[in-house]
Write a protein that holds these residues in place. Sequence first.
Motif, mmCIF file in Angstrom:
data_model
loop_
_atom_site.group_PDB
_atom_site.id
_atom_site.type_symbol
_atom_site.label_atom_id
_atom_site.label_comp_id
_atom_site.label_asym_id
_atom_site.label_seq_id
_atom_site.Cartn_x
_atom_site.Cartn_y
_atom_site.Cartn_z
ATOM 1 N N SER A 32 0.790 -1.228 0.000
ATOM 2 C CA SER A 32 0.000 0.000 0.000
ATOM 3 C C SER A 32 0.822 1.278 0.000
ATOM 4 O O SER A 32 0.253 2.369 -0.099
ATOM 5 C CB SER A 32 -0.932 0.013 1.227
ATOM 6 N N GLU A 89 -8.749 -1.003 7.214
ATOM 7 C CA GLU A 89 -8.907 -0.796 5.773
ATOM 8 C C GLU A 89 -10.234 -0.136 5.449
ATOM 9 O O GLU A 89 -10.311 0.780 4.632
ATOM 10 C CB GLU A 89 -8.781 -2.139 5.053
ATOM 11 N N ARG A 94 -9.298 3.014 3.052
ATOM 12 C CA ARG A 94 -10.143 3.108 1.857
ATOM 13 C C ARG A 94 -10.440 4.560 1.498
ATOM 14 O O ARG A 94 -10.608 4.902 0.320
ATOM 15 C CB ARG A 94 -11.441 2.335 2.084
ATOM 16 N N ASN A 201 -8.625 -3.117 -2.648
ATOM 17 C CA ASN A 201 -9.171 -3.115 -1.288
ATOM 18 C C ASN A 201 -9.051 -4.484 -0.636
ATOM 19 O O ASN A 201 -8.702 -4.595 0.544
ATOM 20 C CB ASN A 201 -10.642 -2.674 -1.312
ATOM 21 N N TRP A 204 -5.395 -5.123 0.297
ATOM 22 C CA TRP A 204 -4.961 -4.386 1.489
ATOM 23 C C TRP A 204 -5.489 -5.038 2.766
ATOM 24 O O TRP A 204 -4.798 -5.081 3.777
ATOM 25 C CB TRP A 204 -5.427 -2.937 1.391
ATOM 26 N N VAL A 205 -6.719 -5.552 2.729
ATOM 27 C CA VAL A 205 -7.246 -6.260 3.896
ATOM 28 C C VAL A 205 -6.392 -7.486 4.202
ATOM 29 O O VAL A 205 -6.043 -7.761 5.356
ATOM 30 C CB VAL A 205 -8.713 -6.670 3.669
ATOM 31 N N TRP A 208 -2.988 -6.411 5.702
ATOM 32 C CA TRP A 208 -3.110 -5.988 7.100
ATOM 33 C C TRP A 208 -3.426 -7.179 8.002
ATOM 34 O O TRP A 208 -2.989 -7.226 9.155
ATOM 35 C CB TRP A 208 -4.172 -4.899 7.237
#
Length: 309
Positions: A32, A89, A94, A201, A204-205, A208
């Motif tokens: 990210s 996120e 977001r 998205n 990124w989830v 993390w």
Amino acid sequence: MAFFLETLLGGLMAGMLYSLVALGFVLIYKASGVFNFAQGAMVLFAALAMARFSEWAGVWLGGDQLFLANLIGFVGAGGVMFIVAWLIERLALRHLVNQEGTTLLMATLGIAYFLEGLGQTLFGGSIYKIDIGMPKDPVFWLESVFQGGILINKEDLYAALIAAVLVAALSLFFQKTITGRALRAVADDHQAAQSIGIPLNHIWVIVWCVAGVVALVAGMIWGSKLGVQFSLTTVALRALPVVILGGLTSVPGAIIGGLIIGVGEKLSEVYLGPYVGGGIEIWFAYVLALGFLLIRPQGLFGEKIIDRV
């Protein structure tokens, strides 16, 4: 020679733990472009969750079910970290897509303070213990080779082995799985990854969440060694020189950088400490990182940034 090997092995074991924390920084930055200052707070929050869940499970199961209580605590803390990752996120990242790096940095600082406060609210501010059954007695190796043998701390050895297994698993995950390859594609070029249908998205989830698992394992190990207390957030500061040395975009760099700094701290304290004064182990890594920033800012394995105008 035996003393040198003993110091070297101690440095390698400490360095593997540094590498584990540094991986959290690298994973999130690669996917990210966010330098996650909340990594230390994530380590603390995960350790608090596991300590409290294990304690509650131990009371419910009885005092003789340590393994099962720890397993319940680990799974429960893992679930909490997945929820935390999803919320970060969903509620923060977001809405900050394509923002300036300073904005994202301040967002992670805000997340760090929020997690520290939330951890204290939910789990309390006392010092808790995580007992995962790692033996604390020292052991002597190679007694037939060296007189008196080499003294190894069993707890450090087991902790290093746990960290090494997780690091190896993450490396295989990135290299061999479809999701891992998608993560690498996003790290290389966000727009190109989106153009071939990779949802940023979701990626990124996942990143993390993986960073949350890394924080949980790091918190479990450091909590077992030092106790779960709010000073655990400073563990992330010990990993900053590692990512500077190895490179913010390199998983192997985090591993090798951690080993170099772990060994350097131990050897410098033992062999240079008597000449320059005590405490060299505290500042050695930061001086080394400063030197790399002056000579090679991208680190040993980081990508060199070339701006064309």
